[in-house]
Design a protein around this motif. Structure first.
Motif, short mmCIF file in Angstrom:
data_model
loop_
_atom_site.label_atom_id
_atom_site.label_comp_id
_atom_site.label_asym_id
_atom_site.label_seq_id
_atom_site.Cartn_x
_atom_site.Cartn_y
_atom_site.Cartn_z
N ARG A 81 141.56 104.97 -11.26
CA ARG A 81 141.47 105.02 -9.80
C ARG A 81 140.19 104.36 -9.33
O ARG A 81 139.20 104.25 -10.07
N ALA A 82 140.21 103.86 -8.11
CA ALA A 82 139.05 103.21 -7.49
C ALA A 82 139.04 103.55 -6.00
O ALA A 82 140.00 104.12 -5.48
N VAL A 83 137.96 103.17 -5.33
CA VAL A 83 137.74 103.60 -3.95
C VAL A 83 137.58 102.40 -3.03
O VAL A 83 136.95 101.39 -3.38
N ILE A 84 138.18 102.53 -1.84
CA ILE A 84 137.95 101.60 -0.73
C ILE A 84 137.34 102.41 0.40
O ILE A 84 137.90 103.45 0.79
N ALA A 85 136.19 101.97 0.93
CA ALA A 85 135.55 102.64 2.06
C ALA A 85 136.06 102.02 3.35
O ALA A 85 136.08 100.79 3.50
N VAL A 86 136.48 102.87 4.29
CA VAL A 86 137.01 102.43 5.57
C VAL A 86 136.15 103.01 6.68
O VAL A 86 135.89 104.22 6.70
N SER A 87 135.72 102.17 7.60
CA SER A 87 134.90 102.65 8.72
C SER A 87 135.14 101.75 9.92
O SER A 87 135.95 100.83 9.88
N GLY A 88 134.43 102.04 11.00
CA GLY A 88 134.59 101.28 12.23
C GLY A 88 135.29 102.10 13.30
O GLY A 88 136.00 103.06 13.00
N PRO A 89 135.14 101.73 14.57
CA PRO A 89 135.68 102.52 15.67
C PRO A 89 137.19 102.72 15.62
O PRO A 89 137.71 103.72 16.12
N ASP A 90 137.91 101.78 15.02
CA ASP A 90 139.38 101.83 15.06
C ASP A 90 140.00 102.29 13.74
O ASP A 90 141.21 102.14 13.55
N TRP A 91 139.21 102.86 12.83
CA TRP A 91 139.76 103.12 11.50
C TRP A 91 140.93 104.08 11.52
O TRP A 91 141.91 103.90 10.78
N ARG A 92 140.88 105.11 12.38
CA ARG A 92 141.98 106.08 12.41
C ARG A 92 143.27 105.44 12.93
O ARG A 92 144.34 105.58 12.32
N SER A 93 143.20 104.78 14.06
CA SER A 93 144.41 104.17 14.63
C SER A 93 144.95 103.07 13.72
O SER A 93 146.17 102.87 13.62
N PHE A 94 144.05 102.38 13.03
CA PHE A 94 144.48 101.33 12.10
C PHE A 94 145.30 101.91 10.96
O PHE A 94 146.43 101.46 10.70
#
Length: 265
Positions: free
Chosen positions: A12-25
């Motif tokens: 397994r590996a990790v991708i970091a997700v951030s930014g104002p629209d990350w949830r809706s994206f």
């Protein structure tokens, strides 16, 4: 296992997700709701093809409080680059940052599991962790633990070969049927509405080593499914539900028996 175990999952590996629209994206892409994901919470999900076939499984982990708003995607290491590429393709003008992370992925299982990132699929699976705590066992032990609980994994569903309901995602908290649209939703929702699931991944037991991946499971002379991943005495199989009840099943000429766990009844 009777004690608390920590296994580093090299698969397994990790991708970091951030930014104002990350949830809706992510909300518009994944089978699971992320709009209500809380810090320190873990949700199991899938990324599907437009036709509703399972491309990739993933866990969405809410970033702990005090570490900024965002999420970690816990994905198969061999597919991380492809997942990043696909997510980037969907990003368009969304204000989202997607980055490969060097955080390790650990499975914490056994007695006394507590804290964040409890595995939502099944309580007995324990929790995930994304830190540098030392391992006390290996990934093979965790995979044996998962298989003993009758929980399918990435080696069983492949990519673009299986519908998520066939892979038990609906029974492992991997699909939110009340959320809005997501890629592949139409086919997934139609299978749920019709209420007739022809195939399911179920554990089978037998004597000796596991039959080769793809070996036919027969009910008499009728094909009842195929063997997936496994080990000595136990494996997962994709089975036709209408052909296994009360049938004498064989694989590779040997008797096999469905060992349906309580959570799959």
């Amino acid at each position: 296992m009777s004690s608390l175990n920590v296994a580093r999952l090299a698969s397994r590996a990790v991708i970091a997700v951030s930014g104002p629209d990350w949830r809706s994206f992510l909300q518009g892409l994944l089978t699971q709701d992320v709009e209500t994901l809380a810090p320190g919470e873990l949700r199991f999900s899938g990324l599907l093809t437009p036709q509703g076939k399972l491309l990739y499984d993933l866990f969405v982990a809410g970033t702990p409080e005090g570490m900024g708003d965002g999420a970690l995607l816990d994905v198969a290491a061999e597919h991380r680059d492809a997942i990043l590429q696909r997510l980037t393709m969907y990003r368009l003008r969304a204000k989202v940052t997607l980055e490969a992370s060097d955080r390790p992925v650990l499975a914490v299982f056994g007695d006394g599991v507590s804290g964040p990132y409890i595995d939502p699929r099944l309580p007995g699976l324990g929790a995930r962790a994304y830190d540098d705590r030392p391992s006390t066992t290996d990934e093979h032990a965790y995979e044996a633990h998962r298989l003993a609980l009758g929980v399918p994994g990435p080696a069983d569903w492949g990519s673009e070969t299986t519908y998520p309901i066939e892979a038990d995602f609906d029974l492992m908290a991997g699909i939110d049927f009340k959320k809005g649209c997501f890629v592949g939703q139409e086919t997934t929702s139609r299978m749920k509405r019709r209420g007739v699931i022809k195939n399911r991944m179920l554990p089978i037991v037998f004597d000796g080593p596991a039959p080769a991946f793809g070996t036919e499971v027969l009910a008499g002379e009728l094909r009842a499914g195929e063997v997936l991943s496994g080990g000595d005495g136990r494996a997962m199989a994709l089975l036709r539900l209408d052909r296994i009840e009360g049938a004498d099943l064989t694989a590779d000429g040997r008797p096999v028996r469905v060992d349906r766990p309580a959570w799959l009844t």
